[in-house]
Write an enzyme that holds these catalytic residues in place. Structure first.
Site, short mmCIF file in Angstrom:
data_model
loop_
_atom_site.label_atom_id
_atom_site.label_comp_id
_atom_site.label_asym_id
_atom_site.label_seq_id
_atom_site.Cartn_x
_atom_site.Cartn_y
_atom_site.Cartn_z
N ASP A 172 -13.58 -25.44 46.04
CA ASP A 172 -13.47 -25.84 47.45
C ASP A 172 -12.49 -27.01 47.55
O ASP A 172 -11.53 -27.01 48.31
CB ASP A 172 -14.84 -26.25 47.98
N GLU A 210 -11.53 -19.00 42.74
CA GLU A 210 -10.48 -18.62 43.68
C GLU A 210 -9.14 -19.24 43.32
O GLU A 210 -8.15 -18.54 43.12
CB GLU A 210 -10.87 -19.03 45.12
O1 TRH Z 1 -14.24 -24.34 40.05
P1 TRH Z 1 -14.33 -22.97 40.60
O2 TRH Z 1 -15.39 -22.10 40.03
O3 TRH Z 1 -14.53 -23.02 42.17
C1 TRH Z 1 -15.36 -22.07 42.84
C2 TRH Z 1 -14.46 -21.14 43.63
O4 TRH Z 1 -13.57 -21.87 44.43
C3 TRH Z 1 -15.31 -20.27 44.52
O5 TRH Z 1 -14.48 -19.50 45.40
C4 TRH Z 1 -16.24 -21.13 45.36
O6 TRH Z 1 -17.07 -20.31 46.12
C5 TRH Z 1 -17.07 -21.98 44.43
O7 TRH Z 1 -16.22 -22.81 43.66
C6 TRH Z 1 -18.00 -22.84 45.25
O8 TRH Z 1 -12.94 -22.23 40.38
P2 TRH Z 1 -11.52 -22.38 41.04
O9 TRH Z 1 -11.53 -21.81 42.43
O10 TRH Z 1 -10.55 -21.84 40.08
O11 TRH Z 1 -11.28 -23.94 41.20
C7 TRH Z 1 -11.02 -24.74 40.07
C8 TRH Z 1 -10.03 -25.82 40.52
O12 TRH Z 1 -10.00 -26.86 39.55
C9 TRH Z 1 -8.60 -25.28 40.61
O13 TRH Z 1 -7.97 -25.84 41.74
C10 TRH Z 1 -7.96 -25.79 39.35
C11 TRH Z 1 -8.64 -27.12 39.19
N1 TRH Z 1 -8.63 -27.67 37.84
C12 TRH Z 1 -7.84 -28.78 37.61
O14 TRH Z 1 -7.13 -29.26 38.52
N2 TRH Z 1 -7.81 -29.33 36.38
C13 TRH Z 1 -8.55 -28.83 35.34
O15 TRH Z 1 -8.50 -29.39 34.22
C14 TRH Z 1 -9.36 -27.67 35.59
C15 TRH Z 1 -10.16 -27.07 34.47
C16 TRH Z 1 -9.40 -27.10 36.86
#
Ligand code: TRH
Length: 362
Positions: free
Chosen positions: A15, A258
């Site tokens: 999010d 996402e």
């Molecule tokens: O963390 P997520 O599982 O987030 C989820 C999804 O958004 C899902 O749609 C939602 O319903 C749920 O949360 C509540 O996976 P996602 O979407 O890949 O988000 C991870 C974010 O973290 C992405 O913007 C990349 C960022 N990130 C970093 O910036 N640095 C890092 O080291 C890592 C591991 C991730």
């Protein structure tokens, strides 16, 4: 054009990740003043450099970050973006309805490839009690949706990174000559089956992993069943602006949720999507709907792609067998992943599509 973005962090990082990426694009690429109202700045601070969640409001990379409650006493900007149906403070909704000129109110929804999205994208929804419309804007992978967020310099940065790839992997004590898989998945993923598949295949492989619960499980499996052919490279969490480097450095990607799912598609690398689990297998329907969108681009390797992805999201597939096929068909899938990326680029960036939509309503 001033923009407010509202972010209600439910769990994980997505999010905050989606909202931060959108705010950064509007601020850095378009130069708009952006206010991000967020209920959990602590989570945002884990993926954003320079944010102290205890010192709000603050300005980070041109974005004014506010605690959610500040909205009670703030005036709405010309564009208000509610994300994932997070529902704004009632007082703020009333201010939107009363303001003249009336702000354009957008609800930016979750990404889905399901058919129904195209029929709902960009439709107005009259507020039940106030004289104002909220417009539903859907990210998507077809021309009848808002497309995906693509920074203007993304592919130049990816090209520039190629010369640094080996050094990047060596910084995690990984041999850049080896096949490298980036693993960012949920702890409930079939990690024991995956580890068994790697051991059975016996080929040398790098696993590049950000710190987290899934990485802890894989590390424990490695301690219990050491394997000379598997090298672990574990990274601390990095700011979102550096996250893509994990993807660019790797040959296959296991991603989730996402935003990392979108970034994997834009990297042009073969990816396995550990989709956010939902009740009644709703997430499987979402996975299969996405599969149907990429099927024409994957051709004969599509069955391997969907079987591998189903094996990561439900138990009815033999992951070891799928992994063998995956590794065998990697060149085909890499080509398909690049054709798919070209298709996504042809849709235009979500931020540009959203701005065009807003301008059409002013
Ligand atoms: O963390 P997520 O599982 O987030 C989820 C999804 O958004 C899902 O749609 C939602 O319903 C749920 O949360 C509540 O996976 P996602 O979407 O890949 O988000 C991870 C974010 O973290 C992405 O913007 C990349 C960022 N990130 C970093 O910036 N640095 C890092 O080291 C890592 C591991 C991730």
């Amino acid at each position: 054009m001033t923009i407010d973005i509202f972010c209600d962090v439910i769990d994980n990082f997505g999010d905050a990740g989606v909202c931060w990426r959108l705010a950064s694009i509007f601020s850095c690429e378009h130069g708009f003043p952006v206010k991000l109202y967020i209920n959990d700045a602590e989570t945002l601070s884990k993926i954003t450099a320079g944010l102290d969640p205890k010192k709000l409001p603050c300005l980070v990379q041109g974005v004014e970050i506010h605690d959610w409650k500040d909205a009670e006493t703030s005036e709405p900007s010309q564009v208000v973006i509610e994300t994932f149906g997070c529902r704004l403070p009632i007082a703020f909704e009333h201010k939107i309805a009363a303001a003249r000129p009336q702000p354009i109110w957008i609800n930016l929804e979750y990404l889905s490839a399901e058919d129904w999205v195209e029929g709902c994208h960009s439709l107005p929804s009259p507020h039940p009690s106030l004289n104002v419309n909220k417009y539903y804007f859907f990210p998507g992978v077809t021309k009848k949706t808002g497309g995906l967020m693509i920074e203007k310099d993304l592919f130049i940065r990816q090209e520039r990174f190629a010369k640094d790839r080996n050094k990047f992997l060596e910084s995690f004590n990984l041999d850049p000559a080896l096949f490298t898989v980036f693993v960012f998945c949920y702890p409930g993923a079939p990690l024991a089956e995956f580890y068994k598949a790697l051991r059975q295949r016996g080929k040398e492989i790098n696993l590049l992993l950000p710190k987290g619960a899934a990485t802890d499980i894989l590390s424990k499996l490695y301690e219990e069943h050491p394997s000379r052919n598997i090298q672990f490279g574990v990274s601390k969490m990095v700011p979102q602006s550096k996250f893509d480097k994990f993807l660019w450095a790797s040959d296959s990607l296991i991603i989730r949720g996402e935003d990392s799912f979108v970034r994997a598609q834009l990297s042009g690398k073969p990816f396995i999507w550990n989709i956010y689990p939902q009740t009644e297998e709703t997430h499987i329907k979402k996975l299969e709907a996405f599969g149907e969108r990429i099927r024409p681009y994957y051709g004969e390797s599509y069955q391997t792609w969907i079987d591998m992805n189903l094996s990561w999201n439900k138990s009815s597939r033999d992951l070891t067998c799928c992994w063998e096929r995956w590794c065998h068909e990697l060149p085909l899938m890499k080509e398909a992943a690049q054709h798919w990326r070209d298709h996504l680029v042809s849709l235009g960036s979500l931020a540009d599509n959203l701005l065009s939509f807003v301008k059409s309503k002013i």
